[in-house]
Enzyme design. Structure first.
Site, PDB file in Angstrom:
ATOM      1  N   LYS A 131      17.446 -13.670  -6.452  1.00 21.00           N
ATOM      2  CA  LYS A 131      16.482 -12.580  -6.651  1.00 21.00           C
ATOM      3  C   LYS A 131      15.303 -12.695  -5.679  1.00 21.00           C
ATOM      4  O   LYS A 131      14.877 -11.728  -5.050  1.00 21.00           O
ATOM      5  CB  LYS A 131      15.990 -12.606  -8.101  1.00 21.00           C
ATOM      6  CG  LYS A 131      14.759 -11.797  -8.376  1.00 21.00           C
ATOM      7  CD  LYS A 131      15.028 -10.320  -8.194  1.00 21.00           C
ATOM      8  CE  LYS A 131      13.740  -9.554  -8.050  1.00 21.00           C
ATOM      9  NZ  LYS A 131      13.722  -8.308  -8.747  1.00 21.00           N
ATOM     10  N   CYS A 165       6.418  -6.794  -6.847  1.00 21.78           N
ATOM     11  CA  CYS A 165       7.620  -7.592  -6.589  1.00 21.78           C
ATOM     12  C   CYS A 165       7.611  -8.165  -5.177  1.00 21.78           C
ATOM     13  O   CYS A 165       7.524  -9.368  -4.984  1.00 21.78           O
ATOM     14  CB  CYS A 165       8.845  -6.713  -6.786  1.00 21.78           C
ATOM     15  SG  CYS A 165       8.764  -5.797  -8.329  1.00 21.78           S
TER      16      CYS A 165
HETATM   17  N1  SAJ Z   1       7.784  -0.468   2.122  1.00 21.08           N
HETATM   18  C1  SAJ Z   1       7.459  -0.306   3.450  1.00 21.08           C
HETATM   19  N2  SAJ Z   1       8.457  -0.016   4.322  1.00 21.08           N
HETATM   20  C2  SAJ Z   1       9.757   0.134   3.929  1.00 21.08           C
HETATM   21  C3  SAJ Z   1      10.086  -0.045   2.582  1.00 21.08           C
HETATM   22  C4  SAJ Z   1       9.071  -0.348   1.691  1.00 21.08           C
HETATM   23  O1  SAJ Z   1       6.291  -0.419   3.855  1.00 21.08           O
HETATM   24  O2  SAJ Z   1      10.605   0.411   4.793  1.00 21.08           O
HETATM   25  C5  SAJ Z   1       6.719  -0.815   1.154  1.00 21.08           C
HETATM   26  C6  SAJ Z   1       6.540   0.211   0.051  1.00 21.08           C
HETATM   27  O3  SAJ Z   1       5.702   1.252   0.461  1.00 21.08           O
HETATM   28  C7  SAJ Z   1       5.933  -0.630  -1.045  1.00 21.08           C
HETATM   29  C8  SAJ Z   1       6.626  -1.975  -0.861  1.00 21.08           C
HETATM   30  O4  SAJ Z   1       7.121  -1.980   0.472  1.00 21.08           O
HETATM   31  O5  SAJ Z   1       4.553  -0.790  -0.852  1.00 21.08           O
HETATM   32  C9  SAJ Z   1       7.755  -2.270  -1.808  1.00 21.08           C
HETATM   33  O6  SAJ Z   1       8.519  -1.116  -2.035  1.00 21.08           O
HETATM   34  P1  SAJ Z   1      10.109  -1.110  -2.192  1.00 21.08           P
HETATM   35  O7  SAJ Z   1      10.517   0.282  -2.474  1.00 21.08           O
HETATM   36  O8  SAJ Z   1      10.728  -1.747  -1.026  1.00 21.08           O
HETATM   37  O9  SAJ Z   1      10.398  -2.087  -3.389  1.00 21.08           O
HETATM   38  P2  SAJ Z   1       9.852  -2.211  -4.905  1.00 21.08           P
HETATM   39  O10 SAJ Z   1       8.774  -3.240  -4.910  1.00 21.08           O
HETATM   40  O11 SAJ Z   1       9.564  -0.908  -5.529  1.00 21.08           O
HETATM   41  O12 SAJ Z   1      11.172  -2.791  -5.620  1.00 21.08           O
HETATM   42  C10 SAJ Z   1      11.764  -3.983  -5.124  1.00 21.08           C
HETATM   43  C11 SAJ Z   1      13.279  -3.750  -4.977  1.00 21.08           C
HETATM   44  N3  SAJ Z   1      13.868  -4.844  -4.228  1.00 21.08           N
HETATM   45  C12 SAJ Z   1      14.642  -4.643  -3.137  1.00 21.08           C
HETATM   46  O13 SAJ Z   1      14.866  -3.537  -2.698  1.00 21.08           O
HETATM   47  C13 SAJ Z   1      15.237  -5.856  -2.501  1.00 21.08           C
HETATM   48  C14 SAJ Z   1      13.908  -3.618  -6.343  1.00 21.08           C
HETATM   49  O14 SAJ Z   1      15.333  -3.522  -6.239  1.00 21.08           O
HETATM   50  C15 SAJ Z   1      13.544  -4.825  -7.216  1.00 21.08           C
HETATM   51  O15 SAJ Z   1      14.100  -4.717  -8.524  1.00 21.08           O
HETATM   52  C16 SAJ Z   1      12.036  -4.840  -7.345  1.00 21.08           C
HETATM   53  O16 SAJ Z   1      11.482  -5.034  -6.039  1.00 21.08           O
HETATM   54  C17 SAJ Z   1      11.624  -5.964  -8.274  1.00 21.08           C
HETATM   55  O17 SAJ Z   1      11.258  -5.684  -9.420  1.00 21.08           O
HETATM   56  O18 SAJ Z   1      11.727  -7.140  -7.878  1.00 21.08           O
END
Ligand code: SAJ
Length: 420
Positions: free
Chosen positions: A212, A266
């Site tokens: 994870k 996360c």
């Molecule tokens: N972000 C970027 N650029 C990107 C993608 C995301 O700047 O290309 C930023 C987003 O704006 C945000 C942060 O990253 O601030 C995180 O967003 P996210 O959509 O990537 O992820 P979370 O935090 O909403 O959810 C993640 C997910 N993990 C993965 O995709 C590996 C989700 O599946 C997990 O269940 C979750 O963390 C968790 O609870 O751990």
């Protein structure tokens, strides 16, 4: 145990699939809200699911646990100073279920946790319930199956759902189930197979914990790469969005999106759990964290530079949440940026955030910060700072933007962007 973004959807899903579920939370207002059939978080379709689970009598919320067959711990695992994991909520939840455990019960930790936490649960429970037998990891990797009638099964099954798509992903995603011993993996695996349509993989607890953390660190490292590129491009006067679109035409390249920083509870937190377990080895993971943590500072400096062109600039900040289309403000880089701009009195700040009816207290205390509707915020602004690409912002009339200085940290209004 814990009725947040993971606990509540899981509880209501299990209840609508026929289980009798007691959702436990330490906050009375959350318990009352849920028992009225309402919800305290924003997640598509969750309101309907919780209402039907409560009306059917299958889900009730309570401040204290009661006897059950399965206990699922889904409480927060934040970090403390120095980025060290804070397991106090997991420990409290563990202690509170101790009096209710019966032989044959299954205890599952869903909270994202540092390696070794699931075994710690057994260590915390052992002195509290000397009458029960808790699984142990064998150092040699060879387990003696327990035949004791007093045994408890204990496993880690990390949640993997994406906020905004939780209900779909709770069912569809593959799951990793790691028992402290093999029998625990079997029992926990069979529990998830009842409601998960994705594949349920079985392993040991430590591997499940690190899997994870690795998933979220993978994303963090790759977002850091995109953020680093965005800063390099700014210095070299290259459009990072065009650059990434072009590089991604390569069949084996898939660069993620730069942004104002990484938020949420996360990805901005979990990599530190690996760093704290192996500080000398986790250099890339720690480095990525530093890049992503510095990105909001970089955006703040850019706004301050451009603001110098005006006597009192009107700065319209689009979005405060940690990412698009959610009402979650935890670790939000957007919120951090606007708070700093307000504290440093960089100009008159207008916030547009469709998920808020009033400003959060950290911004409401400033007299020159206000919350306004989108069209008004844009028309009154000199500088437009795009911090979150909420769907409400996507189709803004381009004509309304012509005389504005635009700092678009999300590349939202680029013509060439491909949907990812
Ligand atoms: N972000 C970027 N650029 C990107 C993608 C995301 O700047 O290309 C930023 C987003 O704006 C945000 C942060 O990253 O601030 C995180 O967003 P996210 O959509 O990537 O992820 P979370 O935090 O909403 O959810 C993640 C997910 N993990 C993965 O995709 C590996 C989700 O599946 C997990 O269940 C979750 O963390 C968790 O609870 O751990």
């Amino acid at each position: 145990m814990g009725l947040g973004y993971i606990g509540l959807p899981t509880a209501s899903l299990l209840a609508t699939r026929g289980s009798d579920v007691v959702g436990v939370d330490v906050r009375p207002e959350i318990v009352e809200t849920i028992n009225r059939g309402n919800i305290h978080i924003h997640e598509p379709d969750l309101d309907v699911l919780v209402k039907s689970a409560v009306i059917s009598g299958k889900l009730k919320a309570a401040l204290k646990p009661e006897a059950a067959d399965v206990f699922i711990i889904a409480v927060p695992t934040p970090f403390k100073e120095n980025h060290l994991p804070d397991l106090s909520f997991v420990e409290q939840a563990t202690q509170s279920i101790a009096p209710y455990l019966k032989p044959g019960n299954l205890v599952i930790l869903e909270s994202t946790s540092p390696v070794g936490t699931t075994e710690k649960i057994a260590d915390w429970l052992r002195p509290l319930r000397k009458d029960l037998e808790f699984p142990r990891r064998s150092e040699a990797g060879i387990e003696t199956p327990s035949s004791s009638a007093a045994r408890i099964y204990l496993a880690h099954c990390p949640e993997r759902v994406l906020p905004g798509r939780i209900l779909k992903e709770l069912i569809d995603n593959d799951r990793i189930v790691g028992g402290v011993d093999h029998e625990s993996s079997e029992v926990a695996g069979n529990f998830y197979r009842k409601f998960v349509s994705g594949h349920v993989y079985q392993t040991n607890a430590r591997t499940a914990e690190l899997a994870k953390l690795s998933e979220n660190s993978f994303r963090d490292v790759n977002i850091a790469f995109a953020n680093e590129l965005s800063m390099i491009c700014e210095e070299l006067k290259i459009d990072v969005w065009e650059l990434i679109d072009l590089a991604n035409c390569h069949p084996r390249v898939s660069i993620l999106d730069p942004g104002p920083g990484v938020g949420g509870h996360c990805i901005a937190v979990d990599p530190w759990f690996i760093v704290s377990s192996a500080p000398k080895l986790a250099r890339l993971i720690a480095g990525a964290r530093h890049v992503n943590e510095e990105k909001p500072e970089h955006v703040i400096s850019r706004v301050k530079d451009l603001a110098k062109r005006f006597r009192t600039p009107n700065i319209c900040c689009l979005g405060l949440s940690f990412k698009a289309d959610v009402d979650d403000f935890r670790e939000s880089p957007a919120l951090r940026i606007v708070e700093r701009l307000a504290a440093e009195k960089v100009g008159r700040l207008t916030v547009v955030e469709p998920h808020l009816k009033e400003l959060p207290p950290s911004l409401a205390k400033f007299s020159d910060v206000s919350l306004k509707p989108l069209a008004q915020g844009i028309s009154e602004s000199d500088i437009l700072l795009v911090l979150v690409n909420h769907r409400e912002f996507l189709h803004v009339e381009r004509a309304a933007l012509t005389d504005k200085i635009i700092i678009d940290t999300r590349g939202m209004w680029r013509e060439r962007r491909r949907n990812r």
